[in-house]
Design a protein around this motif. Structure first.
Motif, PDB file in Angstrom:
ATOM      1  N   ARG A  75       0.823  -1.211   0.000  1.00  0.00           N
ATOM      2  CA  ARG A  75       0.000   0.000   0.000  1.00  0.00           C
ATOM      3  C   ARG A  75       0.862   1.268   0.000  1.00  0.00           C
ATOM      4  O   ARG A  75       0.608   2.207  -0.735  1.00  0.00           O
ATOM      5  N   HIS A  76       1.907   1.308   0.816  1.00  0.00           N
ATOM      6  CA  HIS A  76       2.741   2.499   0.916  1.00  0.00           C
ATOM      7  C   HIS A  76       3.611   2.681  -0.329  1.00  0.00           C
ATOM      8  O   HIS A  76       3.886   3.801  -0.739  1.00  0.00           O
ATOM      9  N   ALA A  77       4.052   1.580  -0.917  1.00  0.00           N
ATOM     10  CA  ALA A  77       4.838   1.667  -2.141  1.00  0.00           C
ATOM     11  C   ALA A  77       3.979   2.227  -3.275  1.00  0.00           C
ATOM     12  O   ALA A  77       4.436   3.049  -4.072  1.00  0.00           O
ATOM     13  N   LEU A  78       2.741   1.797  -3.340  1.00  0.00           N
ATOM     14  CA  LEU A  78       1.830   2.297  -4.365  1.00  0.00           C
ATOM     15  C   LEU A  78       1.558   3.788  -4.174  1.00  0.00           C
ATOM     16  O   LEU A  78       1.579   4.551  -5.138  1.00  0.00           O
ATOM     17  N   ALA A  79       1.346   4.217  -2.938  1.00  0.00           N
ATOM     18  CA  ALA A  79       1.119   5.632  -2.660  1.00  0.00           C
ATOM     19  C   ALA A  79       2.347   6.455  -3.044  1.00  0.00           C
ATOM     20  O   ALA A  79       2.229   7.556  -3.583  1.00  0.00           O
ATOM     21  N   GLY A  80       3.533   5.919  -2.809  1.00  0.00           N
ATOM     22  CA  GLY A  80       4.763   6.609  -3.190  1.00  0.00           C
ATOM     23  C   GLY A  80       4.881   6.763  -4.696  1.00  0.00           C
ATOM     24  O   GLY A  80       5.315   7.801  -5.199  1.00  0.00           O
ATOM     25  N   ARG A  81       4.479   5.742  -5.428  1.00  0.00           N
ATOM     26  CA  ARG A  81       4.516   5.824  -6.892  1.00  0.00           C
ATOM     27  C   ARG A  81       3.563   6.891  -7.404  1.00  0.00           C
ATOM     28  O   ARG A  81       3.894   7.644  -8.315  1.00  0.00           O
ATOM     29  N   VAL A  82       2.366   6.943  -6.834  1.00  0.00           N
ATOM     30  CA  VAL A  82       1.382   7.948  -7.257  1.00  0.00           C
ATOM     31  C   VAL A  82       1.933   9.348  -6.983  1.00  0.00           C
ATOM     32  O   VAL A  82       1.832  10.237  -7.830  1.00  0.00           O
ATOM     33  N   ARG A  83       2.523   9.555  -5.801  1.00  0.00           N
ATOM     34  CA  ARG A  83       3.089  10.862  -5.470  1.00  0.00           C
ATOM     35  C   ARG A  83       4.193  11.253  -6.444  1.00  0.00           C
ATOM     36  O   ARG A  83       4.274  12.384  -6.888  1.00  0.00           O
TER      37      ARG A  83
END
Length: 102
Positions: A75-83
């Motif tokens: 979940r956090h890796a995906l949020a980092g990619r979006v950012r």
């Protein structure tokens, strides 16, 4: 509710694009829209809707990840990619309405 908002936005857009009143009326509508966006009640409602959406998305992610298992990224890796994509596209700052794009 979403359909009502979409209808109103479409109606306003049609009016702006179809009006024959000229630039003066367009500027007046733009000013009214900006004032509406700055209204604390509207801002609170938008923030509340955004928060509710984020909570729902988090719950949905949890349910889906339990069913799918390890096939989904962290979940956090995906949020980092979006950012990082938003920052690369120039987003993440203030928009023309004075609201945050995040």
């Amino acid at each position: 509710m979403r359909y009502k908002v979409t209808f109103v936005v479409g109606l306003a857009l049609g009016y702006v694009l179809g009006t024959r009143a000229g630039r003066e009326r367009y500027e007046e509508l733009k000013k009214s829209a900006r004032e509406l966006a700055q209204n604390p009640a509207v801002r609170n409602a938008a923030e509340s809707a955004g928060q509710t959406g984020r909570q729902f998305a988090g719950k949905a992610f949890t349910v889906v990840s339990e069913k799918v298992g390890d096939a989904l990224p962290d979940r956090h890796a995906l949020a980092g990619r979006v950012r990082s994509l938003r920052n690369r596209a120039g987003g993440g700052g203030e928009d023309d309405w004075g609201t945050s794009n995040t």
